[in-house]
Design an enzyme around this catalytic site. Structure first.
Site, short mmCIF file in Angstrom:
data_model
loop_
_atom_site.label_atom_id
_atom_site.label_comp_id
_atom_site.label_asym_id
_atom_site.label_seq_id
_atom_site.Cartn_x
_atom_site.Cartn_y
_atom_site.Cartn_z
CB THR A 46 -50.97 -31.21 -22.28
OG1 THR A 46 -51.11 -29.89 -21.74
CG2 THR A 46 -49.95 -31.95 -21.43
CD GLU A 85 -50.03 -26.59 -18.25
OE1 GLU A 85 -49.08 -26.53 -17.45
OE2 GLU A 85 -50.79 -25.64 -18.48
CE1 TYR A 114 -53.14 -33.20 -17.66
CE2 TYR A 114 -52.03 -31.15 -18.19
CZ TYR A 114 -52.87 -32.18 -18.55
OH TYR A 114 -53.44 -32.20 -19.80
CE LYS A 155 -52.66 -35.63 -20.57
NZ LYS A 155 -53.38 -36.41 -21.62
#
Length: 376
Positions: free
Chosen positions: A128, A130, A152, A156
């Site tokens: 991701t 992010e 999150y 990840k």
């Protein structure tokens, strides 16, 4: 012989599009679903019962279920799309997020090794944007330093590094696709883009008064999920296992997304105020909406709520897809931003109308039932 693919997260947005894509390529597709008292299969319901598509019960938090299933299916390719993928939820459920998004990746890798498939099974990990979090350069590429800014993203990041470690330690063909925001009419309704398109449709049809959002200045690189699953597949067809940024290279704000969504719903907005005082006000309506009850010129239909601000917020994501374009021949602009928003709003306008019609039928049926009486 046809290839066999195993997809975790098959019931999600990406899993459903990837299943369709692989089936069209002639794959035997196996998907993992979790046992639940509430069934969430609407995105893949049209595929169930068709040849070459199979569903199995397993769980990303249960290593033995993954080991057994990988041994049963013996896949040529695994696409790990399963995740707790909502950033805000990760602040509320950080331990669950870590278990699924971080350790879950390790469980998939070990399931492959336990079944002695490390030389024959290729693995795609859905990573991701992010990871970049509190961004250190714009745009972000495969060489940009990571600075995760949510539970999150931190989970990840473990998934990204464990994929890289197993690739180097065990010579496995495993890769990460660093996906920037990718949306569609199948996006979950709690994600901001779908929240916007549904609200625009409901407001245009008199079913909702106002949409509340967080930071309108947040910048995102939004693409179409249906286009992005092609790049996932291309990554596993590449001659060497490498990581790739999957993005459009074009950036828009949440405000721009909302403006365009309301436009396609027949409502033109103007923006007034700043920060939490900013509001989206109806400036004009299309002729088909001008006489509709519930929305009129001058109405405030978008407002900012501090409830939707995150403890730490990523505000400037812009991907550089040059490597994927150059080495994979992938076109990130197959569907433009404008086309994406229009697709989503068109879908949600029909959905709101259909939901309203279904509700009216239920009311009529209930009224008839009450009128006749239970014993009759």
């Amino acid at each position: 012989m046809a290839k066999t693919a195993l997809i975790t997260g098959v019931t999600g947005q990406d899993g459903s599009y990837l299943s369709e894509f692989l089936l069209a390529k002639g794959y035997e597709v196996h998907g993992i679903i979790r046992r639940s008292s509430v069934d969430y299969r609407e995105r893949i319901a049209h595929l169930e019962g068709t040849p070459h598509f199979h569903l199995h019960y397993a769980d990303m938090s249960d290593s033995m279920s993954l080991v057994k299933l990988v041994g049963k299916v013996m896949p040529d390719e695994i696409y790990n799309l399963a995740a707790q993928s909502h950033v805000q939820v990760s602040f509320d459920a950080p331990e669950f997020t870590a278990d699924v998004d971080a350790v879950g990746v390790l469980r998939v890798l070990e399931a492959v090794r336990t079944n002695h498939l490390e030389k024959t099974c290729k693995i795609y990990q859905a990573s991701t944007s992010e990871l970049y979090g509190k961004v250190e350069e714009v745009p972000q590429s495969e060489t940009t330093p990571f600075h995760p800014y949510s539970p999150y993203a931190v989970a990840k990041l473990y998934g990204y590094w464990i994929i890289k470690e197993y690739r180097e330690a065990y010579d496995m063909f495993c890769c990460s696709g660093i996906l920037f925001n990718h949306e569609s009419e199948r996006r979950g309704e709690t994600f901001v883009t779908r929240k916007i398109t549904l609200a625009a449709a409901r407001i245009a049809q008199g079913k909702q008064k106002c949409l509340y959002l967080g930071n309108l200045d947040s910048l995102r690189d939004w693409g179409y999920a249906k286009d992005y699953v092609e790049c996932m597949w291309l990554i596993l067809q590449h001659k060497t296992p490498e990581d790739f940024v999957i993005a459009t290279g074009v950036q828009h704000s949440v405000r721009e997304f909302a403006t365009l969504a309301f436009h396609h719903a027949g409502i033109e907005l103007r923006w007034e105020g700043q920060g939490i005082e900013e509001k989206g006000i109806v400036e004009n309506l299309t002729p088909t909406l001008s006489s509709r009850e519930g929305v009129k010129v001058g109405d405030v239909v978008v407002a900012v709520s501090p409830d939707f601000y995150r403890p730490t917020d990523v505000v400037n994501l812009l991907g550089d897809p040059s490597k994927a374009k150059r080495e994979l021949g992938w076109n990130p602009q197959t569907t433009s931003f404008e086309q994406l928003v229009e697709l989503m709003v068109t879908h949600d306008m029909k959905k709101v109308a259909a939901d309203d019609a279904a509700a009216e039928v239920r009311k009529v049926n209930l009224a008839e039932f009450l009128e006749k009486g239970i014993d009759k």
